[in-house]
Design a protein around this motif. Sequence first.
Motif, PDB file in Angstrom:
ATOM      1  N   THR A 142       6.273 -63.205  32.001  1.00 25.72           N
ATOM      2  CA  THR A 142       7.234 -64.230  31.218  1.00 25.72           C
ATOM      3  C   THR A 142       8.240 -64.913  31.775  1.00 25.72           C
ATOM      4  N   VAL A 143       8.314 -66.192  31.522  1.00 28.77           N
ATOM      5  CA  VAL A 143       9.469 -67.048  32.082  1.00 28.77           C
ATOM      6  C   VAL A 143      10.231 -67.555  30.801  1.00 28.77           C
ATOM      7  N   ALA A 144      11.552 -67.388  30.888  1.00 30.95           N
ATOM      8  CA  ALA A 144      12.375 -68.184  29.765  1.00 30.95           C
ATOM      9  C   ALA A 144      12.840 -69.247  30.575  1.00 30.95           C
TER      10      ALA A 144
ATOM     11  N   LEU B 183      11.664 -63.310  34.249  1.00 33.31           N
ATOM     12  CA  LEU B 183      12.245 -64.391  35.006  1.00 33.31           C
ATOM     13  C   LEU B 183      12.847 -65.398  34.046  1.00 33.31           C
ATOM     14  N   VAL B 184      14.261 -66.049  34.497  1.00 37.96           N
ATOM     15  CA  VAL B 184      15.071 -66.839  33.793  1.00 37.96           C
ATOM     16  C   VAL B 184      15.353 -68.125  34.637  1.00 37.96           C
ATOM     17  N   LEU B 185      14.803 -69.331  34.203  1.00 34.26           N
ATOM     18  CA  LEU B 185      15.407 -70.354  34.706  1.00 34.26           C
ATOM     19  C   LEU B 185      16.268 -71.222  33.914  1.00 34.26           C
ATOM     20  N   ALA B 186      17.657 -71.654  34.407  1.00 36.31           N
ATOM     21  CA  ALA B 186      18.548 -72.445  33.717  1.00 36.31           C
ATOM     22  C   ALA B 186      18.826 -73.570  34.283  1.00 36.31           C
ATOM     23  N   THR B 187      19.476 -74.346  33.728  1.00 33.97           N
ATOM     24  CA  THR B 187      20.315 -75.680  34.066  1.00 33.97           C
ATOM     25  C   THR B 187      21.645 -75.299  34.439  1.00 33.97           C
TER      26      THR B 187
ATOM     27  N   TRP C 239      17.284 -68.460  38.509  1.00 33.71           N
ATOM     28  CA  TRP C 239      17.269 -69.701  39.333  1.00 33.71           C
ATOM     29  C   TRP C 239      18.104 -70.897  38.447  1.00 33.71           C
ATOM     30  N   VAL C 240      19.014 -71.334  39.090  1.00 30.03           N
ATOM     31  CA  VAL C 240      19.734 -72.542  38.535  1.00 30.03           C
ATOM     32  C   VAL C 240      19.213 -73.843  39.084  1.00 30.03           C
TER      33      VAL C 240
END
Length: 260
Positions: free
Chosen positions: A83-85, A104-108, A164-165
């Motif tokens: 799963t990826v947020a 896993l988490v991707l953000a800006t 990751w950002v």
Amino acid sequence: MRTLTLNRPHRRNAIDGALWIALAEALRAAADDRSVRALVLTGAGGAFCSGADISVPDNSHPVHRMRPLTDVAALLHELPLPTVAKVTGPAFGAGWNLALGCDLVLATPESTFSQVFTKRGLTMDLGGSWLLPRLVGMQQAKRLALLAETIDAVQAHDLGLVTWVVPAAEIDGCTDELAARLAAGPPVALAQTKALLHEGSDSTMHRALAAEARAQGLNLATADAPEAYAAFAERREPRFTGRWTVHRPPIRPATSENGR
């Protein structure tokens, strides 16, 4: 790949009772659908999720009120696929713990995060009390939970709470690429790896070794391991299916008692 989008942008995707139930149903459906190899969780309208919607009074017993949240947290944690947020904008309270429940988490750079509960006279929910100490250690978990500070994506990344950002203009493409990579992986091995990591956080070394041995047995009963070996030998990318196949040794021809 399947994407679940929280779609209440007028409330910054705060989750009300109906949406908690719908989210639980969507997670169950994803778990039961073998064609789904990766799951992306995101929010509409430039926000991820501002938490549970407390704007509408709810006179039901707190035990009943919390049950849909507990269901979602458990389903997400136990989901046998990666799963990826994808976090754009705020992820507050239960919304942040929903993101932390993903693998896993991707953000800006514009994303913000807060364990806002104590500012509302509440305590952590949606698994936050279990997740945070394991991700950042007890002292940092207490800092985030007790002070209810709002931190940015860089701070969250430094604490290990964001994987990751990436720039806002690139997050869709990065998420799609990441989900495609996960979906192309060996589904049984990925599910077993995720389960081992979760179980290992509460286990002893000996129990972890036993669990690893059991998981490896399941992996070796699929077509994916032989496919990976063949792809390596043929210098190509493997095509993983998760198909169950028992690899039997060749049957030796029968011999007479005197024919040794």
